[in-house]
Design a protein around this motif. Structure first.
Motif, mmCIF file in Angstrom:
data_model
loop_
_atom_site.group_PDB
_atom_site.id
_atom_site.type_symbol
_atom_site.label_atom_id
_atom_site.label_comp_id
_atom_site.label_asym_id
_atom_site.label_seq_id
_atom_site.Cartn_x
_atom_site.Cartn_y
_atom_site.Cartn_z
ATOM 1 N N THR A 115 80.107 -77.219 40.039
ATOM 2 C CA THR A 115 78.766 -76.660 40.165
ATOM 3 C C THR A 115 77.972 -77.486 41.164
ATOM 4 N N ASP A 125 79.879 -66.333 51.808
ATOM 5 C CA ASP A 125 79.652 -67.731 52.140
ATOM 6 C C ASP A 125 79.098 -67.785 53.560
ATOM 7 N N GLU A 176 93.258 -70.790 46.248
ATOM 8 C CA GLU A 176 91.883 -71.032 46.646
ATOM 9 C C GLU A 176 90.984 -71.051 45.420
ATOM 10 N N THR A 177 89.819 -71.684 45.566
ATOM 11 C CA THR A 177 88.860 -71.667 44.477
ATOM 12 C C THR A 177 88.269 -70.262 44.328
ATOM 13 N N GLU A 179 75.774 -72.833 43.151
ATOM 14 C CA GLU A 179 77.104 -72.291 43.432
ATOM 15 C C GLU A 179 78.111 -72.837 42.436
ATOM 16 N N ASN A 180 78.873 -71.939 41.838
ATOM 17 C CA ASN A 180 79.931 -72.314 40.901
ATOM 18 C C ASN A 180 81.272 -71.887 41.456
ATOM 19 N N ARG A 181 82.199 -72.830 41.530
ATOM 20 C CA ARG A 181 83.552 -72.511 41.983
ATOM 21 C C ARG A 181 84.553 -73.029 40.960
ATOM 22 N N LYS A 198 84.918 -68.185 43.517
ATOM 23 C CA LYS A 198 83.470 -68.300 43.450
ATOM 24 C C LYS A 198 82.957 -67.427 42.311
#
Length: 207
Positions: free
Chosen positions: A164, A205, A188-189, A172-174, A191
């Motif tokens: 976070t 993004d 990949e992360t 933004e949370n990933r 989102k």
């Protein structure tokens, strides 16, 4: 183990190839100020859940679940934050039925136990989850890791790393999945938008 169990979060199940392998221990690493509890609450909606709380009272957890606007079930909530929390948690784990969720929120308190006893707890937990085909979700707080955190991460079959970041007015949370035994982790992360429920953040993004 090919049998998969839903997390209750459709997009995450899709990214994980149908869900989490039955019998898994999952470690969720998150900032204390994040909305990580939404993950735990949505998990309670898909199957019977024993929710062990180590810091908040059992009533505080029930009230929070009742107030959530997203999907949530009616878990059995027990406080294990008093004396001998590891012994109490171990006893409750042994009573878990088939195909159930176990949530430990937060695992930091149990990790503060003697290293030998904590490793024995993790081994017993792993054996029980494999035998019953359920899921155990251990929720840990980022920061100063307890001395036994390394054992939690090593024993976990799946590690969720919720990151976070606050940049001005934007949050933004990933979600990263650096470890996934029994499946292929997303490269990949992801989102996420953590508001009323857990959902994918489809905003672009900006480079």
């Amino acid at each position: 183990m090919s049998d998969r169990l839903s997390t209750g979060i459709t997009v995450l199940d899709r990214e994980l190839g149908g869900g989490l392998p039955a019998g898994s221990i999952v470690y969720l690493d998150a900032d204390p100020a994040s909305q990580s509890e939404l993950f735990l609450y949505e998990l309670t909606a898909v199957r019977g859940t024993l929710y062990l709380t180590t810091l908040r009272s059992d009533q505080a957890v029930r009230d929070a679940i009742d107030r959530t606007l997203g999907r949530a079930g009616s878990p059995t909530v027990r406080s294990v934050g008093g004396e001998a929390p590891l012994d109490v948690a171990n006893r409750l784990v042994h009573d878990l039925p088939e195909r159930a969720n176990l949530v430990v929120d937060v695992v930091d308190v149990l990790e503060a136990s003697d290293a030998v006893r904590y490793r024995a707890f993790l081994n017993d937990l792993q054996t029980h989850m494999v035998n019953t085909g359920g899921l155990a979700i251990l929720h840990g707080m980022k920061g100063e890791d307890p001395s036994n955190r390394k054992y939690t991460k090593h024993m976990a079959d799946v590690v969720f790393d919720l990151r976070t970041a606050v940049d001005g007015a934007e949050i933004e949370n990933r979600l990263a999945v650096p470890k996934f035994r029994g499946g292929r982790a997303p490269e990949e992360t992801i989102k996420l938008r953590l508001a009323d429920e857990v959902a994918v953040d489809t905003s672009r993004d900006i480079a």
